[in-house]
Design a protein around this motif. Structure first.
Motif, short mmCIF file in Angstrom:
data_model
loop_
_atom_site.label_atom_id
_atom_site.label_comp_id
_atom_site.label_asym_id
_atom_site.label_seq_id
_atom_site.Cartn_x
_atom_site.Cartn_y
_atom_site.Cartn_z
N LEU A 32 43.93 51.38 47.54
CA LEU A 32 43.14 50.16 47.65
C LEU A 32 41.95 50.13 46.70
O LEU A 32 41.26 49.11 46.61
N THR A 33 41.71 51.24 45.99
CA THR A 33 40.65 51.25 44.97
C THR A 33 41.19 50.89 43.59
O THR A 33 40.43 50.82 42.63
N ALA A 34 42.49 50.66 43.50
CA ALA A 34 43.13 50.35 42.21
C ALA A 34 42.84 48.90 41.80
O ALA A 34 42.40 48.08 42.61
N PRO A 35 43.11 48.53 40.55
CA PRO A 35 42.82 47.17 40.08
C PRO A 35 43.72 46.11 40.74
O PRO A 35 44.88 46.36 41.08
N ASN A 36 43.16 44.94 40.90
CA ASN A 36 43.90 43.76 41.35
C ASN A 36 43.25 42.55 40.71
O ASN A 36 42.06 42.30 40.92
N TYR A 37 44.01 41.78 39.92
CA TYR A 37 43.42 40.69 39.15
C TYR A 37 43.15 39.47 40.02
O TYR A 37 43.93 39.14 40.92
N GLU A 38 42.05 38.80 39.72
CA GLU A 38 41.67 37.59 40.45
C GLU A 38 42.63 36.45 40.13
O GLU A 38 43.04 36.26 38.98
N ALA A 39 42.97 35.67 41.16
CA ALA A 39 44.10 34.75 41.08
C ALA A 39 43.88 33.61 40.08
O ALA A 39 44.75 33.31 39.26
N TRP A 40 42.75 32.90 40.17
CA TRP A 40 42.63 31.66 39.43
C TRP A 40 42.29 31.86 37.96
O TRP A 40 42.73 31.08 37.10
N THR A 41 41.51 32.89 37.64
CA THR A 41 41.33 33.18 36.22
C THR A 41 42.64 33.65 35.60
O THR A 41 42.93 33.36 34.44
N MET A 42 43.45 34.35 36.41
CA MET A 42 44.77 34.74 35.94
C MET A 42 45.65 33.52 35.68
O MET A 42 46.35 33.44 34.66
N LEU A 43 45.61 32.53 36.58
CA LEU A 43 46.42 31.33 36.38
C LEU A 43 46.01 30.58 35.11
O LEU A 43 46.86 30.09 34.36
N ALA A 44 44.70 30.49 34.89
CA ALA A 44 44.24 29.80 33.68
C ALA A 44 44.74 30.51 32.42
O ALA A 44 45.17 29.87 31.45
N ALA A 45 44.71 31.85 32.45
CA ALA A 45 45.21 32.59 31.29
C ALA A 45 46.72 32.42 31.14
O ALA A 45 47.22 32.25 30.01
N MET A 46 47.45 32.45 32.24
CA MET A 46 48.90 32.28 32.17
C MET A 46 49.28 30.86 31.74
O MET A 46 50.34 30.65 31.14
N ALA A 47 48.42 29.89 32.01
CA ALA A 47 48.67 28.53 31.54
C ALA A 47 48.69 28.49 30.02
O ALA A 47 49.45 27.72 29.41
N GLN A 48 47.86 29.31 29.39
CA GLN A 48 47.84 29.39 27.94
C GLN A 48 48.98 30.25 27.40
O GLN A 48 49.47 30.01 26.29
N ALA A 49 49.39 31.24 28.17
CA ALA A 49 50.40 32.19 27.70
C ALA A 49 51.81 31.66 27.82
O ALA A 49 52.74 32.21 27.23
N THR A 50 52.01 30.57 28.59
CA THR A 50 53.34 30.02 28.82
C THR A 50 53.38 28.57 28.34
O THR A 50 52.34 27.97 28.06
N ARG A 51 54.61 28.00 28.30
CA ARG A 51 54.74 26.64 27.76
C ARG A 51 55.47 25.69 28.70
O ARG A 51 55.28 24.48 28.63
N ARG A 52 56.33 26.22 29.60
CA ARG A 52 57.22 25.38 30.39
C ARG A 52 57.10 25.60 31.89
O ARG A 52 57.10 24.65 32.67
N ILE A 53 57.04 26.84 32.31
CA ILE A 53 57.18 27.18 33.71
C ILE A 53 55.97 26.68 34.52
O ILE A 53 54.84 26.66 34.03
N ARG A 54 56.22 26.24 35.73
CA ARG A 54 55.14 25.81 36.61
C ARG A 54 54.44 27.06 37.16
O ARG A 54 55.07 28.11 37.34
N ILE A 55 53.14 26.92 37.44
CA ILE A 55 52.35 28.08 37.83
C ILE A 55 51.60 27.78 39.13
O ILE A 55 51.20 26.65 39.39
N GLY A 56 51.42 28.82 39.94
CA GLY A 56 50.69 28.62 41.19
C GLY A 56 50.33 29.92 41.87
O GLY A 56 50.75 31.01 41.46
#
Length: 280
Positions: free
Chosen positions: A46-70
């Motif tokens: 539980l001390t290991a990394p875990n990425y925050e959800a919404w900043t991750m979604l914003a980054a994935m929005a830029q990294a992808t072109r078609r797929i829906r994200i949530g």
């Protein structure tokens, strides 16, 4: 049946997560990609990394072109609904209109204790959740929103820019609570995401949702019904596809394959080949 994928944002280097989402983006069979909204890992160290959800979604929005994200699903207790509405609108713009807004009441006591976030008793938590859903929808769809709730108060509130999707991105209500969660889903959701234990359990929950829809005058066909199916690293793809077939038989519209950590190259191609008959 439609298909999606979900990656655990824990115990995994960022580059691996981006590679998986881009691989799913290149496979037409997968319509959506999801993460979760936690600040600590849910398994292992539980001390290991875990990425925050919404900043991750914003980054994935830029990294992808078609797929829906949530996100499955955003804990309402973590962010003020007006702040979350602005985050959602921005992310939908960044993605070009590919966002699904996953919402849930929240439940993780450990994170709340660590960060000093109040986790209200269940009844108050769902009162906050109901108010938050309505406030978010209002902010995303109306020029100006006023809301006088017990927990959420908005006065001449604006949310600009508006999202690309109108009147607002699809709202995904996650949970299985028969009295509150499924009633909220019947009133407001475009998708209901259930953590069902089995197809038989899912059918029972779906009957409850349909009853709530009848009470509020909603056609249940307007609501996409989705579940997660976990792909275990130990047992591989085929048992997960078999489980998904059971949910298809039960009437589920969308199965999201919850992927193991450290998916190797070509894994999603093999998953897509095995799962393709489910969509026929």
């Amino acid at each position: 049946m439609r298909l999606g994928i979900k990656t655990k944002p824990e115990h995994t280097p960022w580059r691996e997560l981006v590679d998986v989402w881009r691989a799913a983006d290149d496979i037409e069979l997968f319509e959506s990609a999801w993460n979760w909204d936690h600040f600590y890992p849910l398994s292992g160290d539980l001390t290991a990394p875990n990425y925050e959800a919404w900043t991750m979604l914003a980054a994935m929005a830029q990294a992808t072109r078609r797929i829906r994200i949530g996100c499955q699903v955003t804990g309402m207790i973590y962010r003020h609904p007006a702040v979350l509405a602005n985050m959602a609108a921005t992310t939908d713009v960044i993605s070009g209109g590919r966002l699904e807004i996953g919402l849930g009441a929240g439940w993780m006591q450990q994170e709340c204790d660590a960060y000093g976030i109040e986790l209200p008793p269940l009844r108050q938590r769902f009162d906050l959740f109901d108010e938050g859903v309505q406030a978010i929808i209002g902010l995303l769809s109306q020029e100006v929103t006023d809301f006088a709730g017990t927990y959420v108060q908005l006065t001449g509130a604006r949310c600009e820019p508006k999202p690309v999707q109108r009147p607002h991105p699809p709202v995904v209500i996650g949970g299985t609570g028969p009295k509150r969660t499924l009633r909220t889903a019947a009133r407001w959701a475009q998708q209901w995401h259930a953590g069902a234990r089995s197809p038989e359990h899912w059918r029972e929950l779906d009957d409850v949702l349909r009853a709530h829809c009848a009470d509020v005058g909603r056609d249940p066909a307007e609501i996409t019904r989705s579940v997660n199916v976990r792909v275990h690293a130990e047992t591989g793809i085929e048992p997960a596809v078999e489980e998904a077939a059971g949910y298809r038989e039960a009437g589920v519209d969308l199965v999201v394959f919850n992927l193991p950590h450290h998916v190797p190259a070509g894994y999603l191609d093999r998953l897509a080949t095995a799962a393709a008959p489910l969509t026929g």
